[in-house]
Design an enzyme around this catalytic site. Sequence first.
Site, mmCIF file in Angstrom:
data_model
loop_
_atom_site.group_PDB
_atom_site.id
_atom_site.type_symbol
_atom_site.label_atom_id
_atom_site.label_comp_id
_atom_site.label_asym_id
_atom_site.label_seq_id
_atom_site.Cartn_x
_atom_site.Cartn_y
_atom_site.Cartn_z
ATOM 1 N N ASP A 1 7.857 15.603 2.688
ATOM 2 C CA ASP A 1 7.771 14.765 1.651
ATOM 3 C C ASP A 1 7.496 15.532 0.460
ATOM 4 O O ASP A 1 6.081 16.144 0.374
ATOM 5 C CB ASP A 1 6.677 13.795 2.024
ATOM 6 N N HIS B 1 10.278 11.204 1.641
ATOM 7 C CA HIS B 1 9.383 10.123 1.264
ATOM 8 C C HIS B 1 10.222 8.884 1.809
ATOM 9 O O HIS B 1 10.862 7.979 0.980
ATOM 10 C CB HIS B 1 9.387 10.115 -0.372
ATOM 11 N N SER C 1 3.630 4.790 -0.109
ATOM 12 C CA SER C 1 3.262 5.386 -1.493
ATOM 13 C C SER C 1 2.220 4.699 -1.979
ATOM 14 O O SER C 1 1.313 4.827 -1.597
ATOM 15 C CB SER C 1 4.780 5.105 -2.247
#
Length: 615
Positions: free
Chosen positions: A307, A338, A201
């Site tokens: 995602d 994610h 991320s």
Amino acid sequence: MRNHRIRPVAGIATLLLALAAALLTPAGAAWAGTVHDGASQPVYSYANAIRETVWVDTGLDGEGDGHRDRVAADIIRPREPAQAGRKIPVIMDASPYYECCGRGNESQVKTYDAQGNPVQFPLYYDNYFVPRGYAVVLVDLAGTNRSDGCVDVGGPSDITSAKAVIDWLNGRASGYSARAGGSAVKAAGWANGSVGMIGKSWDGTVANGVAATGVEGLKTIVPISAISSWYDYYRSQGAPLYSGTPADLAGEVEDPADAAKCGAEQSALAAGAPYDGDWTALWQQRDYVPDAAKVKASVFVVHGMQDLNVRTVNFGQWWDALAAHGVQRKIWLSETGHVDPFDYRRGAWVDTLHQWFDHYLLGVPNGIQNQPMADIERAPDQWSTDASWPAPGTTQATVHLNPGVLGGSSNSGTVSFTDDPSKDENAWAGEADQVTPEKTAFTTGVLTHDLRLSGSGSVTLTVSSSTSSAHLSAVLVDLGPATIRDYQGSGEGINTLTTRSCWGESTAGDSACFLDTAAATVQVNETVFSRGWADLGHYAGLDHGVPLTPGTPYPMTVQLAATDHVVPAGHRLALIVAGTDDGLIDPPDTRPTLTVDLADSALRLPLVGGGGALR
């Protein structure tokens, strides 16, 4: 699933032989005593490792207080190499989350003893790799945890604060033993200057941004579910994906002591990210894709194809830019949302990452660079490989659109729909064969053979609106029953179990044992597998959106985000075009009826086998 618990070196004689081998090995090479059978071995003591913090001078003064900002780099490294005069490489994760939110599936944070020395290093990198001859460095981005400065969400402060640590490891920046004052600290005695950055991320995003500077010493990056352009995190071709701003995100992670001094930075973040979707200097500054030519590091991209946080356009455009400049690269694409690969393919992931770092940081000739480039999850826990990606034989094929029909020899006709912000892509897909007012669907007949799409597509639409504002959504759907990962569930495709497995060595303050996971699955009758969104008012470009003239046709090419999906024989492929995709984009300020002139519209898909595969 194998247990990677490390056993200590057996006997003092073995240790003395290893130290002797170290003294006879040329400087800069991998210590032969750590590499056996083509892999680094856990010969160093984790319990006795050196744990320290160095504050690195970034050269910035984000707070405007006249003092140069220092960022905290918490370091864990094996004690034995430095004692033997050996230098080692670094695995580095620069993150804003080490205090506020935590890392990994168990939200681990850094912990310290009463003297402020680091105790727990989140995740398994330290437990697994330190005994194998690596240092692990976890950097608090500027303005977070124990670092000075201001959070600027992917901008110069983020990137410079991480890059400065690489510079320090290579003798180009100054480090100190304290956040203020302190004595000078050099890494030259133990670091060989080779760095691999990794992270999920925001962490992986920073790795992309640092690599795009071309900094010397960064040998490889492993961006997991990472952003390549912050515009494409918050906006999609002018359409707002979130109502928040980078300033809101900065506020979540900024250390309260720094936040009081960072009002100017917060104001700039808010002002530079207008809700209207225009391309501004702030977005341009946080777009790493144009600097792909500067990347000297190899890149191992990992992303979930479902995602819906960091959407897949981010890996697709980054991958294409890296490929255009010949960057050595590898990719894993899962069916998850994610999620870190440690939580959906743990054994294979740790083994592959081990090989990757051994090759690019230790110089081990294990051949990983010659292995298949791409691993793709086809169904829960079922993987395939390809020599390159997009898959060999993929070409962009033009697919014609007719009312209700996907395919044919030409385009013709018109279709209309009215934006309904209460409906989303799941509702559209479930009613693909029904005429409903909020969408239009184009479908193939039942496929007689598998159809594979690999890469990014687009759909060009000529659209007129009944009002002065309109958003467009376009999704590709596999119509047919399947068992998929439940990417819309709370675990985004995984279930967290109560058992643990161990991946390295532990101490009382830092366990190498993590909760196991298993695939969370769901039965579906249709699967949305690629998406694109756009604001029709930005039809002429992103620089400035304009009000629409009702009834006037505008051409708009909606980019369909990267994916790799096989529509199996017996299923059908559908394209659905609608207005607001509820929960994924925000609605416009009007509720338009949109009319699409199909004669001036076309779908382009990355088909393995080209257009003939669909026919």
